[in-house]
Design a protein around this motif. Structure first.
Motif: not given
Length: 332
Positions: A208-219, A221-225, A250-251
């Motif tokens: 998060l500290e490095k990027c200007d654009v964050l693109s979400v590609h994770c599945p 599940n209970e860990h990513t909600v 996820v977001i």
């Protein structure tokens, strides 16, 4: 020995011939024709159509009639059921834990969706960077470039990928060709087939500290909600962009809206939402948000490939006892 029964739970649109060729001579194919969850449960017992089923081909379209494959539905499946071969890369509509407890294997269709979903992410990226969706609405309203200050070149922006599966790798290669200034990714571990120019970072905070654009590609599940919540969004630089072609939950949508309201985010591009097909009307108030109705796999080629791959997983199960795309959490 009786012919094993396979239930087609949902739609086969493109692969009718493949269904017959791959399973027609070796299995008893039954098309799910019930209209309610109660009817589905009833047909799983006694002399019902789906009794003694060994394998399911499952498509998300079946949820409109019988709901998702949650713990309740899994508990109703007969002991004969050994495999659920899902059509889709995401499998959050299946309670995998409940399946594991009952000894039922689950597969998905990675790879088949890579191009379709990655090109959707590329469109959202370009639209968010260059304000193309706003510009098109302007033109249609005969406003030309009114209210459109200069936007951003991709080469000036750093891209961060949250998740680096097949879709992430495909998207990273396309984004690199633009080119982006730099591409980072965060995964549970470094990706063996990640391009050499995509730099792995071990923590989400560092990404998060490095990027200007964050693109979400994770599945999902209970860990990513809610994985990308208020704190994570605020770790992004002011003026950053968020792209999501994975799953809406996820977001943290409320946190995303707040960051758009106060200008912390420059723009967003969304193809997925927490309560599809419902879309939060607040999102439609932001000119700088590009919205698509979950178009990631809406191509003939992607959908045919997904159908064939799900069917092939059934074939693999009957031939070897293990589908090629067995979910990682079910591998011994």
């Amino acid at each position: 020995m009786s012919t094993p029964k396979v239930v087609i739970c949902g739609d086969i649109v493109w692969a009718h011939d493949e269904l017959k060729e791959m399973l027609g001579s070796t299995t008893n194919i039954v098309l799910m024709d019930c209209q309610t969850r109660a009817q589905f449960f009833e047909n799983l017992t006694g002399s019902g159509k789906y009794a003694n089923v060994v394998g399911f081909y499952r498509h998300n379209s079946s949820a409109d009639r019988i709901g998702i494959f949650d713990a309740e539905l899994i508990s109703k499946l007969p002991d004969s059921c050994k495999a659920i071969c899902h059509n889709g890369a995401g499998y959050d509509q299946i309670d995998v834990k409940a399946c594991k407890q009952r000894g039922i294997i689950v597969s998905n269709t990675p790879g088949a969706v890579d191009e379709g979903t990655a090109t959707t992410a590329l469109y959202l990226l370009l639209s968010a960077l260059r304000q193309f969706s706003i510009a098109e609405r302007n033109l249609r309203a005969l406003k030309w470039k009114s209210g459109l200050p200069p936007a951003h070149d991709p080469s000036a922006m750093t891209l961060g990928l949250l998740g680096m599966g097949g879709i992430g790798v495909y998207f990273a290669k396309m984004a690199h060709a633009l080119p982006m200034k730099k591409i980072y990714y965060h995964n549970r571990s470094p990706k063996k087939d990640a391009p050499e120019w995509a730099e792995y970072v071990p923590t989400l905070d560092e990404l998060l500290e490095k990027c200007d654009v964050l693109s979400v590609h994770c599945p999902l599940n209970e860990h990513t909600v809610g994985l990308v919540g208020e704190a994570q969004i605020r770790k992004l630089r002011k003026g950053s962009i968020i792209i999501n072609t994975a799953r809406g939950k996820v977001i943290d949508e409320a946190a995303l809206i707040r960051a758009l309201e106060d200008g912390h985010l420059y723009a967003a591009g969304l193809d997925v939402y927490p309560d599809e097909p419902n879309v939060n009307p607040r999102l439609m108030e932001f000119r700088n948000v590009t919205l698509l109705p979950h178009m990631g796999t809406e191509t003939e080629e992607s959908q045919r490939a997904m159908e064939v791959r799900a069917l092939q997983n059934l074939v693999d199960y009957f031939q070897t006892g293990k589908p090629r795309d067995l979910l990682a959490e079910l591998r011994s």
